[in-house]
Design an enzyme around this catalytic site. Sequence first.
Site, short mmCIF file in Angstrom:
data_model
loop_
_atom_site.label_atom_id
_atom_site.label_comp_id
_atom_site.label_asym_id
_atom_site.label_seq_id
_atom_site.Cartn_x
_atom_site.Cartn_y
_atom_site.Cartn_z
N SER A 243 0.86 -1.17 0.00
CA SER A 243 0.00 0.00 0.00
C SER A 243 0.90 1.22 0.00
CB SER A 243 -0.88 0.01 1.24
OG SER A 243 -0.08 0.21 2.38
N LYS A 244 0.29 2.38 -0.16
CA LYS A 244 1.12 3.58 -0.20
C LYS A 244 1.87 3.73 1.12
CE LYS A 244 -1.10 5.69 -4.00
NZ LYS A 244 -2.27 6.33 -4.46
N ARG A 245 1.25 3.25 2.19
CA ARG A 245 1.92 3.34 3.47
C ARG A 245 2.92 2.20 3.68
NH1 ARG A 245 -2.60 2.96 6.29
NH2 ARG A 245 -3.73 4.10 4.74
#
Length: 465
Positions: A243-245
């Site tokens: 994920s982007k995180r």
Amino acid sequence: MIRTRFAPSPTGFLHLGGARTALFAWAYARRHGGTFVLRIEDTDVARSTPAAVKAILDAMDWLGLAYDEGPYYQMQRMDRYRAVIADMLGRGLAYRCYMPATELDELRAAQMAAGEKPRYDGRWRPENARANGLVPPEGVAPVIRFRNPDEGMVAWDDRVKGHIAVANAELDDLVIARGDGTPTYNFCVVVDDIDMAITHVIRGDDHVNNTPRQINIHRALGHEPPVFAHVPTVLGEDGQKLSKRHGAVSVMEYEAAGYLPEAMVNFLARLGWAHGDDEVFGPGDFVGWFELDAISAAPSRFNTDKLHWLNQEHMKRMPSADLGARLVPYLVRAGLDAAAGPDPGEVAVLLRDRVRTLAEMADAAHYFYATPHPSPDRVAEHLNDHNRPAVKGIADAFADLPWTREAIAQRLKSEAAKHGLKPPQLMMPLRMLVAGTTQTPSLDAVLALLPREAVRSRIAAGLPL
Ligand code: GLU
């Protein structure tokens, strides 16, 4: 005629999962002589940015995923969506719903408290509104809802996930336009897929839940839905969702790190797809082999070691002139002048077995394009009374021989023998003097790529008097 599309939302960079989706949609079109459409889904105005559009286009360009049509921008198609909504209202396929958000929240809360799935109850369907005497309140901007079929199943044969069927009773009447008139995501996708004559929707499986609703809208608009292939997620090394995180980095970071786009395509292709035991292949092979049915229904996992290995394999298979041309921009980024040294193709061939990326290669090629200045201490570490005379004499020993790898190798050997040294006792200090490091490929090959006078002057300059 096969028509596929890639439909990114420009809210960030293109990460591996998105790139893999784009690759599969592209390859399927290419495989079947079809058309690959690029559609930018920019209706989330708050999160969409021109920089993200550019990042996506750059990444596709780097990977070689050329589109045949587009990019279409959803924000430029608003009039079209509004016209379809007006038509649907006119034909009773959609209706205005005046239920305030607070009331909808209460309804949902009550349904959940009763252990039911929260869903809109259709109270503003015209016949229900009439039966219950509902009158449109003054000053309330209605949302528009699609009239979902009440009965039966909506089903499709997903080319990756197999047969999927959902009861219409599970689906409520989807909002297709908000109170301010803007159309919603699931609706725009269907209008676009119809207008763009998309035959195969290849996308991430995070959209599986949207598909039954989209299929119903397709049919309401008088179109058979396209074929769907929902591609499983790419997981990180640790098995967690990227994920982007967590672990998701831009595809362009791999460009910056010096991976070949061919290797990246090869790597992405193998995330959840296989062709027998074939591991190393080019984009052309992939296109020739790609079939949706061979996509695995299980999530695939990112593996850095495999990416390194593939990159090396692609570097090894590339003609030297091509690889040299790929190296040049990385030399420039490393602050080196490619014109100030040997043919980058020859340098690349010498180094490619020893490095994993073009950035590492540029780093390792430093001494070919700039004069190293090893500190006297570092040079001294490799000198002793035993080998000093041989090292001092080597510049002269190099003066008269043909400047070829073979002749240099011969001379190094004979000079070592002449002074009673093992070859490494002569070569290690020479490496330090000429390259500023002892980590070099075969010394004769390195020297042969440098001008003789550069070699002689580096030796003279680095030696203590
Ligand atoms: N815009 C969607 C996304 O970025 C893709 C929609 C689709 O492929 O249907 O996830």
